[in-house]
Design a protein around this motif. Structure first.
Motif, PDB file in Angstrom:
ATOM      1  N   GLN A   1     -52.163  -6.078  25.595  1.00 11.35           N
ATOM      2  CA  GLN A   1     -53.558  -6.430  25.898  1.00 11.35           C
ATOM      3  C   GLN A   1     -53.649  -7.788  26.573  1.00 11.35           C
ATOM      4  OE1 GLN A   1     -55.580  -6.161  22.153  1.00 11.35           O
ATOM      5  NE2 GLN A   1     -55.431  -3.906  22.026  1.00 11.35           N
TER       6      GLN A   1
ATOM      7  N   ALA B   1     -61.267 -11.679  29.017  1.00 13.99           N
ATOM      8  CA  ALA B   1     -61.270 -10.343  28.428  1.00 13.99           C
ATOM      9  C   ALA B   1     -62.435  -9.511  28.972  1.00 13.99           C
ATOM     10  CB  ALA B   1     -61.361 -10.448  26.898  1.00 13.99           C
ATOM     11  N   ARG B   2     -63.598 -10.162  29.206  1.00 12.73           N
ATOM     12  CA  ARG B   2     -64.754  -9.463  29.774  1.00 12.73           C
ATOM     13  C   ARG B   2     -64.787  -9.543  31.286  1.00 12.73           C
ATOM     14  NH1 ARG B   2     -69.285 -11.385  29.171  1.00 12.73           N
ATOM     15  NH2 ARG B   2     -68.843 -13.493  28.449  1.00 12.73           N
ATOM     16  N   GLY B   3     -63.830 -10.290  31.869  1.00 14.41           N
ATOM     17  CA  GLY B   3     -63.800 -10.429  33.322  1.00 14.41           C
ATOM     18  C   GLY B   3     -64.877 -11.350  33.856  1.00 14.41           C
ATOM     19  N   PHE B   4     -65.375 -12.293  33.015  1.00 17.36           N
ATOM     20  CA  PHE B   4     -66.429 -13.197  33.469  1.00 17.36           C
ATOM     21  C   PHE B   4     -65.842 -14.567  33.787  1.00 17.36           C
ATOM     22  CE2 PHE B   4     -69.632 -16.502  32.578  1.00 17.36           C
ATOM     23  CZ  PHE B   4     -70.591 -16.135  33.521  1.00 17.36           C
TER      24      PHE B   4
ATOM     25  N   ILE C   1     -55.161  -8.555  30.240  1.00 16.80           N
ATOM     26  CA  ILE C   1     -56.215  -9.555  30.486  1.00 16.80           C
ATOM     27  C   ILE C   1     -55.752 -10.561  31.526  1.00 16.80           C
ATOM     28  CG2 ILE C   1     -57.484 -11.448  29.420  1.00 16.80           C
ATOM     29  CD1 ILE C   1     -57.517  -9.814  26.838  1.00 16.80           C
TER      30      ILE C   1
ATOM     31  N   TYR D   1     -66.383 -18.953  30.311  1.00 15.89           N
ATOM     32  CA  TYR D   1     -65.209 -18.237  30.870  1.00 15.89           C
ATOM     33  C   TYR D   1     -64.610 -17.326  29.805  1.00 15.89           C
ATOM     34  CZ  TYR D   1     -60.549 -17.490  32.722  1.00 15.89           C
ATOM     35  OH  TYR D   1     -59.384 -16.930  33.172  1.00 15.89           O
ATOM     36  N   ASP D   2     -64.492 -16.033  30.158  1.00 18.80           N
ATOM     37  CA  ASP D   2     -63.957 -15.039  29.225  1.00 18.80           C
ATOM     38  C   ASP D   2     -63.162 -14.022  30.027  1.00 18.80           C
ATOM     39  OD1 ASP D   2     -63.310 -13.336  27.248  1.00 18.80           O
ATOM     40  OD2 ASP D   2     -65.354 -12.881  26.596  1.00 18.80           O
TER      41      ASP D   2
ATOM     42  N   ARG E   1     -55.826  -8.951  34.981  1.00 20.10           N
ATOM     43  CA  ARG E   1     -57.189  -8.874  35.529  1.00 20.10           C
ATOM     44  C   ARG E   1     -57.694 -10.250  35.939  1.00 20.10           C
ATOM     45  NH1 ARG E   1     -57.919  -5.251  31.099  1.00 20.10           N
ATOM     46  NH2 ARG E   1     -58.953  -6.892  29.911  1.00 20.10           N
TER      47      ARG E   1
END
Length: 526
Positions: free
Chosen positions: A439, A513-516, A443, A510-511, A446
């Motif tokens: 995982q 995992a959510r792609g933000f 992440i 900034y995250d 991505r």
């Protein structure tokens, strides 16, 4: 209904996932990679096709080589003879050396040029090329040209004399460079194949510097770095192209959209056919990545199910073995108790019978001899009863020892079962760690793709690397040494500043995992 451009008599090459076909590479010392599009069929027969460029005969090569060596030696001897006289005179009259020292000055300059060139050739033959030697030889040649030109006064006042006196050293160095190229070509020395061509510095100095920096920092060959940079540039151009056609309201694959591709990809050396085949190539690459990701997911799920099945199988086997041991222990204890009770009852019955016999005998015979016999019979009976009791007690102890042995065996099996359960727990923990690493890798991938799409600077990429480290642990657990190692710097202040910027970026939302990414969003809006 949309239409697509299909070049006549050409079709894209079939998709081959490994190795990925690449386009023609920039000019370098390495072997060029063929184009992904197949060549057109020729109308000539196979036997009529030319077999290649005819090779020059060995005799001609030897003759030309001998002529070149003789000519080079004559040219060098004449050049150094003339240069010795000019430099001796210039060293005395222009540069202030004495008459004797001027001669040593001339010898030193000419010998330095020859020595540097010979050392460069020698190090090339042992595959330990050092470009500094060639650079020093060229610098000394320029200095020799200047000293020769200045031997007869100001250069501006005597241009013709300056050119004539500075010509021979230049010709000598050109001859040596030609010989060096022949040596490198014949020996196929890899040290020179990974050098950056000089014309690239002139035509694209900025990108060439970035290639040079990557080569030196990561110890990669020139051809590999150029291929990576070109593939990344083509991918960035493809991303920009998709954004442009989306903004223009064009459908991907339409004639108007495809018409933009050749011009968009022309700076990267792609032909029209290669540019038009790029959408198919990108789609196949994306399909390949999706298939690989799905395969990894299936393998992980299969491994999880296999581990659960094995653990359940071991638990059932242990329960069955414990039940069998418990039944065997109960049966053994029952048999031992029954045997002990039977032995005691038999001894008591024998004693009673003997006592009754003795009583009857005493009643019948009252004589002294009968009394003595009665006494002896009673003693024998007592001894027999005592012996039987000891035998029964020994048998009972033996059965108790056997029961204890079976109990110890059951306890040992219980310990083995607990160890097996501990191993199963460790395997489960290893599996969860592998899932966590998978995982985290997904992440990170991505996040890197998002950074590539947003065209972040190296500093922004380093900040995001540190931000992901902090999200995985905590700000206090991430030390400055770990930050410096992760972003490849040695300065503590740079590591501290990067960590502070990473914390600020996380606070801004900034995250990965959510792609933000807040900065990526602002770039998109801009």
């Amino acid at each position: 209904m949309t239409t697509t451009i299909e070049p006549p008599a050409k079709v894209p090459a079939p998709y081959e996932p490994d190795p990925v076909p690449t386009f023609r590479e920039a000019a370098s010392g390495t072997r060029p990679i063929p184009s992904a599009t197949p060549a057109e069929a020729s109308g000539t027969l196979e036997e009529d096709a030319p077999t290649g460029t005819p090779d020059v005969s060995r005799k001609v090569k030897i003759a030309l080589g001998i002529a070149a060596v003789v000519g080079g030696c004559v040219m060098g001897a004449i050049g150094f003879y003339l240069s010795f006289g000019n430099l001796s005179k210039a060293g005395h009259t222009v540069f202030g050396f004495s008459v004797d020292d001027g001669k040593f000055f001339a010898i030193g300059v000419d010998v330095a040029i020859v020595t540097c060139l010979i050392l460069d050739l020698f190090m090339a033959t042992i595959r330990t090329s050092w470009p500094l030697l060639r650079f020093l030889a060229h610098v000394m040649t320029v200095a020799s040209v200047y000293f020769n030109a200045a031997a007869f006064g100001a250069i501006k006042d005597h241009i013709d004399k300056a050119l004539s006196h500075g010509l021979m050293p230049v010709l000598f160095v050109i001859g040596v460079e030609a010989g060096r190229r022949i040596l490198v070509h014949q020996a196929a020395l890899p040290a020179d194949h990974d050098t950056i061509p000089g014309h690239r510095w002139v035509l694209a100095g900025r990108t060439t510097w970035s290639i040079f920096k990557v080569m030196k920092i990561w110890d990669l060959p020139y051809s590999e770095v150029v291929t990576r940079q070109r593939e990344r540039a083509i991918f960035d151009a493809w991303t920009e192209y998709k954004a442009e056609i989306a903004k223009a309201g064009l459908e991907e694959g339409s004639e108007e959209a495809l018409a933009r591709l050749p011009k968009k990809l022309a700076p990267y050396g792609l032909t029209v056919d290669e540019a038009l085949a790029l959408p198919d190539r990108m789609a196949r690459e994306e399909l390949r990545r999706q298939q690989e990701a799905e395969k990894r997911g299936r393998d992980l799920e299969l491994e999880r199910e296999r581990a659960e099945h094995q653990a359940e199988k071991e638990r059932l086997a242990h329960r069955k073995e414990m039940a069998s041991l418990t039944a065997d222990l109960s049966a053994t204890e029952g048999v031992a108790g029954a045997q002990a009770r039977g032995a005691v009852a038999e001894a008591e019955a024998r004693a009673d019978a003997q006592a009754r016999a003795a009583t009857a005998l005493s009643d019948a015979v009252e004589s002294e001899e009968a009394a003595e016999a009665k006494r002896r019979a009673a003693e024998a009976t007592a001894r027999a009863v005592e012996a039987d009791a000891r035998a029964a007690e020994a048998n009972a102890e033996k059965m108790a020892a056997l029961a204890k042995t079976e109990t110890d065996k059951a306890k040992a099996l219980e310990g083995i079962h607990r160890a097996a359960e501990a191993e199963a727990g460790a395997a489960e923990a290893t599996k969860r760690a592998a899932e966590a690493r998978f995982q985290t890798a997904a992440i990170t991938r991505r996040a890197v793709e998002a950074e590539d799409a947003a065209n972040f600077t190296p500093r922004q990429r380093r900040v995001r690397i540190v931000a992901r480290m902090i999200l995985a642990k905590s700000p206090e657990d991430v030390t400055l040494d770990e930050v410096a190692t992760a972003i490849g710097v040695t300065s503590g202040s740079t590591a501290s500043t990067t960590k502070a910027d990473a914390i600020a970026l996380i606070e801004a939302g900034y995250d990965p995992a959510r792609g933000f990414d807040p900065e990526a969003a602002s770039r998109t809006e801009a």
